[in-house]
Design an enzyme around this catalytic site. Structure first.
Site, short mmCIF file in Angstrom:
data_model
loop_
_atom_site.label_atom_id
_atom_site.label_comp_id
_atom_site.label_asym_id
_atom_site.label_seq_id
_atom_site.Cartn_x
_atom_site.Cartn_y
_atom_site.Cartn_z
N GLU A 143 43.55 35.75 40.90
CA GLU A 143 42.64 35.97 39.78
C GLU A 143 43.21 36.96 38.78
OE1 GLU A 143 37.99 37.30 39.02
OE2 GLU A 143 39.08 38.12 40.73
N ASP A 178 37.71 33.75 36.03
CA ASP A 178 36.56 34.62 35.81
C ASP A 178 36.34 34.74 34.31
OD1 ASP A 178 34.97 37.02 35.34
OD2 ASP A 178 35.22 37.44 37.47
N GLN A 204 33.92 32.13 37.97
CA GLN A 204 32.94 33.21 38.06
C GLN A 204 32.45 33.56 36.66
OE1 GLN A 204 35.31 36.10 40.26
NE2 GLN A 204 34.13 35.70 42.11
N GLU A 240 29.15 36.90 39.46
CA GLU A 240 29.73 38.21 39.78
C GLU A 240 29.38 39.20 38.67
OE1 GLU A 240 33.81 39.59 41.94
OE2 GLU A 240 34.03 38.89 39.89
#
Length: 258
Positions: A143, A178, A204, A240
């Site tokens: 990530e 993300d 996310q 998240e």
């Protein structure tokens, strides 16, 4: 229709950790993720999933000494044996909890260090992790994380992550997209989702810039959710974010998708 997993490390902090599974299920979530499971016996966590009808979407491999400030060891030269043990531990937990996605954190690099050494360690360790995970049907994730929240983190950009993924060449190595981190570092999320979709293994969300609910801030998530659906993504979308107030009170954005 997107499917959402509650991130229990950030959400439901008004409850003790093991009580967060029930709270998430009451609010309509069908899956959960969190940073690390290792403070609990794996059977205890499995029992929470079973009791509340939840799927385990994701967790991270052991990150080194988190309390001392470490944020992963996959890119740290000289920590290879520790990294291999961490993957063994993570796969043991995943085998019981049932998730097929495992995030491996790269770690921090001090200013002035030879980044080529870190990259070589990262590539070799990711190749090891992917090979070990493949036998269990698990996808390893890396990530990119923004440098404002985590200064010195080795991996920050989507294109760098996908270049490393291609270099390793393992079919079960993917990139965790993300939206919060990507918006802060690069922006242009829709085009990056389209460009890199084949290599994205997990998504996310959080509002930008405060990392609150996704309906707070500069990103228009309904558009992104429609795009993610159109691209054919069928995995969980991890929530998240840090609720601005009570977790349940801030879930108005989720109701149209339940």
């Amino acid at each position: 229709m997107p499917r959402f997993a509650a991130n229990l490390s950030m959400m439901y902090n008004e409850h003790a950790f093991l009580d967060r599974f029930a709270a998430a299920a009451r609010d309509g979530f069908k899956a959960v993720e969190y940073l690390f499971p290792y403070d609990f016996e794996v059977g205890t966590l499995r029992a929470q999933l079973d009791e509340h009808g939840l799927a385990q979407a994701l967790f991270n491999a052991p990150p080194g000494d988190w309390a001392a400030g470490e944020r992963g060891i996959a890119a740290l030269p000289g920590r290879e044996d520790e990294f291999k043990r961490s993957i063994d531990t993570a796969l043991r937990y995943a085998g019981v909890l049932g998730n097929t996605k495992l995030h491996v954190m790269a770690g921090l690099v001090a200013a002035g260090e030879d980044r080529a050494r870190y990259r070589a360690a990262y590539v070799a360790n990711l190749a090891y992790a992917a090979q070990a995970a493949a036998a269990h049907g698990i996808t390893v994730l890396m990530e990119p994380i923004n440098t404002r929240d985590m200064p010195g983190y080795f991996l920050n950009r989507q294109d760098d992550a996908h270049a490393i993924r291609a270099e390793v060449g393992a079919p079960n190595l993917k990139v965790q997209f993300d939206c919060y981190h990507c918006q802060i570092v690069e922006g242009d999320l829709a085009m990056k989702l389209k460009r890199d979709f084949a290599g994205i293994g997990h998504i996310q969300i959080a509002g930008v810039p405060e990392r609150h609910e996704p309906d707070i801030g500069e990103l228009h998530y309904p558009y992104l959710f429609d795009l993610i659906d159109a691209l054919g993504y069928d995995g969980w979308i991890g929530c998240e974010y840090r609720p601005k107030a009570g977790t349940s009170d801030g879930l108005g954005w989720l109701k149209p998708y339940l």
